[in-house]
Design a protein around this motif. Structure first.
Motif, short mmCIF file in Angstrom:
data_model
loop_
_atom_site.label_atom_id
_atom_site.label_comp_id
_atom_site.label_asym_id
_atom_site.label_seq_id
_atom_site.Cartn_x
_atom_site.Cartn_y
_atom_site.Cartn_z
N ASN A 188 -3.40 -21.39 -7.30
CA ASN A 188 -4.08 -20.11 -7.35
C ASN A 188 -3.46 -19.17 -6.33
OD1 ASN A 188 -6.08 -18.35 -8.35
ND2 ASN A 188 -7.30 -18.69 -6.52
N ALA A 189 -2.33 -18.59 -6.66
CA ALA A 189 -1.61 -17.74 -5.72
C ALA A 189 -2.43 -16.50 -5.40
CB ALA A 189 -0.27 -17.32 -6.33
N ALA A 190 -2.26 -16.01 -4.19
CA ALA A 190 -2.97 -14.80 -3.78
C ALA A 190 -2.50 -13.62 -4.61
CB ALA A 190 -2.72 -14.53 -2.29
N PRO A 191 -3.40 -12.64 -4.84
CA PRO A 191 -3.00 -11.46 -5.61
C PRO A 191 -1.78 -10.78 -5.00
CG PRO A 191 -5.37 -11.48 -5.23
CD PRO A 191 -4.79 -12.59 -4.40
N LEU A 205 -11.08 -17.90 -11.36
CA LEU A 205 -11.34 -16.80 -10.44
C LEU A 205 -10.08 -16.35 -9.71
CD1 LEU A 205 -14.69 -17.98 -8.80
CD2 LEU A 205 -14.36 -16.56 -10.84
N GLN A 206 -10.02 -15.06 -9.43
CA GLN A 206 -8.94 -14.52 -8.60
C GLN A 206 -9.16 -14.92 -7.14
OE1 GLN A 206 -7.46 -10.49 -9.08
NE2 GLN A 206 -9.02 -10.10 -10.65
N SER A 207 -8.08 -15.20 -6.45
CA SER A 207 -8.16 -15.37 -5.02
C SER A 207 -8.37 -14.01 -4.37
CB SER A 207 -6.86 -15.98 -4.49
OG SER A 207 -6.79 -15.84 -3.08
N LEU A 208 -9.26 -13.97 -3.39
CA LEU A 208 -9.50 -12.74 -2.63
C LEU A 208 -8.87 -12.81 -1.25
CD1 LEU A 208 -13.22 -11.99 -3.60
CD2 LEU A 208 -11.10 -11.45 -4.84
N ASP A 209 -8.00 -13.80 -1.04
CA ASP A 209 -7.29 -13.90 0.23
C ASP A 209 -6.47 -12.63 0.45
OD1 ASP A 209 -8.28 -16.41 0.71
OD2 ASP A 209 -6.52 -17.47 -0.05
N GLY A 210 -6.47 -12.15 1.67
CA GLY A 210 -5.70 -10.95 1.98
C GLY A 210 -6.41 -9.65 1.67
N ASN A 228 -12.19 -24.95 -0.53
CA ASN A 228 -10.93 -25.63 -0.27
C ASN A 228 -9.85 -24.68 0.27
OD1 ASN A 228 -11.93 -28.12 -1.13
ND2 ASN A 228 -11.46 -27.66 -3.26
N GLY A 229 -10.26 -23.81 1.20
CA GLY A 229 -9.31 -22.95 1.88
C GLY A 229 -8.97 -21.66 1.18
N THR A 230 -9.52 -21.42 0.00
CA THR A 230 -9.25 -20.18 -0.73
C THR A 230 -10.53 -19.36 -0.84
OG1 THR A 230 -7.47 -21.17 -2.03
CG2 THR A 230 -8.49 -19.18 -2.93
N ARG A 231 -10.43 -18.06 -0.57
CA ARG A 231 -11.58 -17.17 -0.66
C ARG A 231 -11.71 -16.68 -2.09
NH1 ARG A 231 -14.11 -14.37 3.48
NH2 ARG A 231 -12.36 -14.94 4.82
#
Length: 438
Positions: A31-34, A120-125, A144-147
């Motif tokens: 699930n790469a960050a946007p 779901l989209q990652s909201l990291d960053g 698991n470490g992803t927002r």
């Protein structure tokens, strides 16, 4: 609130979501960050976004949508998903029906239930993350470490709402500092002819579980739910069973309202506000009932709040679906970017107006809370800093503990049967999502 047959529905929906994904539903990989977070005012003429909401949250976005549409030219539609909201959403997503955004409980169990890494989209960053106050920045929404979830209002806290006048008349001059003092005050109130606690067992007794949960705060800090998640500790083991036993003991001692078996949620607020009862163990949504019965000035005069735990005043937080939003992977890159942009606006240029419109507590240090927020709710928010997660926040699955406790109140289950039934359902749910150890 949930009914009994929902358990089978949850298992079926979770299993379907797990099968629909190409990876473990709880896994954080793949699930790469946007790639980008568009500027809040990027033009979106011709773009339509859909937000799914529950019946109690479908008006929450109104001020944000108005401002966002004016700033960007986008169209945002809110679709109300019928109750039971969580189960209905899971069923729709399992069939491939997805919105752009949805209100969602930002807990490990509920993010897992949506197969977050696949759907779901990652909201990291995200540009709004560092705007959260430090105690709220990472409190929830991460799996698991992803927002995956953006918090928009403060998570609910399980704690004690009390009538200040009743305390004063009984000679109680300060709030209790731990569980033993809490019960000592309750017994002093009973001796003074006051009903110490108001709870409800009629209808759907959802608040019963808070009585068990607050007793588990210290254990939760010590890794209780991690052990339960790994099947190394059970609801039938001494810690949780003991909390259930204690709750039953307090009922048998006569510390609750005489109509406990038939009382409803609608009875609880008036009982506390009038002084018919001294205390209620509840969450933030209870205060909405109080606000419908009295203005801010009266509530500040009469109603206080304190968190409680076995050894001190540790709150137990329990985010609900109205507290956060998730953004879905729809396969449409333009709409996915627009969904991220709406979140940026919501917690950016639109946030101050949102806080005032909702008369709520601000999540951000540089945005003031609404002046209409009663002091008790401000105290709830302050307690989040050293609070601990509830079963709903930390367990991989959320069994119907409250229904089993309701049966105990009605006399159709013993405390041991409550723990056994809850453990059995938890294991079934955990197995359905592929949790190890089950």
């Amino acid at each position: 609130m949930k009914k009994r047959f929902f358990a089978a529905t949850v298992v079926a929906a979770v299993a379907a979501l797990a099968l629909a994904g190409c990876s473990d539903p709880g896994a954080g990989g793949g699930n790469a960050a946007p790639a980008d977070w568009p500027a809040q005012d990027t033009k979106l003429d011709g773009t339509t976004l859909t937000i799914w909401a529950a019946q109690n949250s479908n008006k929450v976005p109104d001020s944000v949508i108005k401002g966002f549409e004016a700033a960007t030219g986008a169209t945002v539609n809110v679709v109300t998903i019928p109750d039971p909201y969580e189960q209905s959403v899971q069923t729709k997503v399992a069939t491939g029906d997805k919105p752009d955004l949805a209100f969602w409980q930002p807990t490990a169990s509920q993010l897992t239930a949506l197969n977050a890494s696949t759907n779901l989209q990652s909201l990291d960053g995200a540009p709004f993350i560092d705007k959260y106050t430090p105690e709220l920045k990472d409190i929830t929404g991460i799996l698991n470490g992803t927002r995956y979830a953006a918090l928009i209002t403060t998570p609910a806290v399980e704690g004690v709402y009390y009538n200040k006048d009743v305390f004063a008349k009984a000679g109680i001059t300060k709030t209790p500092g731990n569980w033993d003092e809490f019960l000592a005050d309750a017994r002093q109130l009973k001796a003074a002819g006051v009903t110490p606690f108001f709870d409800f067992g009629g209808g759907t007794p959802w608040a019963t579980q808070w009585w068990v949960s607050v007793q588990l705060a210290d254990a939760a800090k010590d890794g209780l739910w991690e052990r339960v998640n790994e099947n190394k500790e059970k609801f039938t083991d001494p810690t949780i069973q003991g909390a259930i036993d204690t709750y039953q003991g307090l009922i048998q001692e006569g510390l609750f309202n005489a109509n406990l078996k038939t009382a409803t949620f609608d009875d609880q607020g008036p009982a506390l506000l009038s002084g018919e009862a001294a205390m209620a163990v509840q969450v933030n949504s209870f205060f909405g009932q109080l606000q419908s019965l009295a203005d801010t000035a009266e509530l500040n005069e009469k109603i206080g709040f304190f968190p409680i735990s076995p050894s001190g005043n540790v709150g137990t937080f329990i985010p609900d679906q109205s507290n956060a939003l998730v953004a879905f992977k729809t396969g449409d890159a333009k709409r996915e970017a627009a969904a991220r942009q709406l979140l940026s606006y919501w917690l950016g240029d639109g946030y101050s107006d949102f806080v005032q419109a909702q008369k709520t507590v601000s999540l951000q240090s540089d945005v003031e809370s609404s002046s209409d927020v009663p002091q008790a709710l401000l105290d709830v928010s302050k307690s989040l800093g050293d609070s601990v997660g509830s079963m709903q926040a930390l367990a991989v699955a959320n069994p119907d503990l409250y229904l089993n406790l309701g049966d105990m109140i009605q006399g159709t289950k013993t405390p041991e049967q409550v723990a056994e039934a809850t453990q059995s359902q938890f294991a079934e749910l955990a197995k359905a999502i592929g949790a190890s150890g089950f």
